[in-house]
Design a protein around this motif. Structure first.
Motif, PDB file in Angstrom:
ATOM      1  N   GLY A 116       0.821  -1.209   0.000  1.00 48.43           N
ATOM      2  CA  GLY A 116       0.000   0.000   0.000  1.00 48.43           C
ATOM      3  C   GLY A 116       0.851   1.253   0.000  1.00 48.43           C
ATOM      4  N   SER A 117       0.163   2.371  -0.078  1.00 48.17           N
ATOM      5  CA  SER A 117       0.817   3.678   0.012  1.00 48.17           C
ATOM      6  C   SER A 117       0.528   4.270   1.375  1.00 48.17           C
ATOM      7  CB  SER A 117       0.278   4.624  -1.061  1.00 48.17           C
ATOM      8  OG  SER A 117       0.643   4.173  -2.330  1.00 48.17           O
TER       9      SER A 117
ATOM     10  N   ASN B 289       7.599   9.697  -2.125  1.00 47.77           N
ATOM     11  CA  ASN B 289       6.482   8.763  -2.017  1.00 47.77           C
ATOM     12  C   ASN B 289       6.835   7.717  -0.975  1.00 47.77           C
ATOM     13  OD1 ASN B 289       4.916   9.913  -4.081  1.00 47.77           O
ATOM     14  ND2 ASN B 289       6.088   8.831  -5.634  1.00 47.77           N
ATOM     15  N   LEU B 290       5.881   7.376  -0.139  1.00 47.89           N
ATOM     16  CA  LEU B 290       6.084   6.370   0.899  1.00 47.89           C
ATOM     17  C   LEU B 290       5.240   5.149   0.582  1.00 47.89           C
ATOM     18  CD1 LEU B 290       5.877   8.699   4.033  1.00 47.89           C
ATOM     19  CD2 LEU B 290       7.940   7.914   2.857  1.00 47.89           C
TER      20      LEU B 290
ATOM     21  N   SER C  92       6.743  -2.695   7.027  1.00 52.44           N
ATOM     22  CA  SER C  92       7.669  -1.570   7.173  1.00 52.44           C
ATOM     23  C   SER C  92       7.225  -0.469   6.228  1.00 52.44           C
ATOM     24  CB  SER C  92       9.096  -1.988   6.806  1.00 52.44           C
ATOM     25  OG  SER C  92       9.553  -3.018   7.634  1.00 52.44           O
ATOM     26  N   VAL C  93       7.776   0.717   6.423  1.00 48.67           N
ATOM     27  CA  VAL C  93       7.513   1.845   5.519  1.00 48.67           C
ATOM     28  C   VAL C  93       8.836   2.239   4.890  1.00 48.67           C
ATOM     29  CG1 VAL C  93       6.780   4.246   5.355  1.00 48.67           C
ATOM     30  CG2 VAL C  93       5.577   2.671   6.874  1.00 48.67           C
TER      31      VAL C  93
ATOM     32  N   SER D  81       4.284  -0.097  -7.710  1.00 43.46           N
ATOM     33  CA  SER D  81       2.833  -0.188  -7.528  1.00 43.46           C
ATOM     34  C   SER D  81       2.507  -1.239  -6.481  1.00 43.46           C
ATOM     35  CB  SER D  81       2.157  -0.572  -8.846  1.00 43.46           C
ATOM     36  OG  SER D  81       2.399   0.398  -9.827  1.00 43.46           O
ATOM     37  N   ILE D  82       1.297  -1.178  -5.969  1.00 42.55           N
ATOM     38  CA  ILE D  82       0.830  -2.177  -5.014  1.00 42.55           C
ATOM     39  C   ILE D  82       0.888  -3.545  -5.675  1.00 42.55           C
ATOM     40  CG2 ILE D  82      -1.165  -2.993  -3.691  1.00 42.55           C
ATOM     41  CD1 ILE D  82      -1.924  -0.038  -3.319  1.00 42.55           C
TER      42      ILE D  82
END
Length: 83
Positions: free
Chosen positions: A8-9, A23-24, A35-36, A44-45
Motif C-alpha cells: 500500500g501507500s 512517495n512512501l 515496514s515503511v 505499484s501495489i
C-alpha cells in the motif's frame, strides 16, 4: 538488501522537510513484517521490490539528504517466492 512486496501507500500531510517530496510505501517482507520505505522508483501495489536499509538507504534516493533507513532500490520483474 531484502526482497519485499508493496502492500500500500502511506499518505502523511505533515512531514519533516527531508521527506517533503518522497512517495512512501507500506512494504511486507517474506515473513509478513510490515515496514515503511521511500519509493524513488514508482513501485505499484503488489510489486515485488528489493530494498536497501540503514545508512545506505539514503544514498539510493535521488537526494542523499533524505531522512530514511529503508528505500526501494528497484522493481523485480520476475521472482518466485519460496514457500
Amino acid at each position: 538488501m531484502e526482497i519485499m512486496q508493496v502492500t500500500g501507500s502511506l499518505v502523511c500531510t505533515q512531514r519533516v522537510s527531508g521527506l517533503a517530496h518522497c512517495n512512501l510505501r507500506v512494504l511486507r517482507n517474506t515473513k509478513g513484517k510490515l515496514s515503511v520505505g521511500v519509493d524513488p522508483v514508482g513501485a505499484s501495489i503488489g510489486n515485488w521490490v528489493f530494498t536497501t536499509s540503514g545508512s545506505a538507504a539514503r544514498l539510493a534516493c535521488p537526494d542523499p539528504s533524505v531522512q530514511t533507513d529503508l528505500t526501494i532500490g528497484g522493481i523485480i520483474d520476475f521472482w518466485e517466492p519460496d514457500g
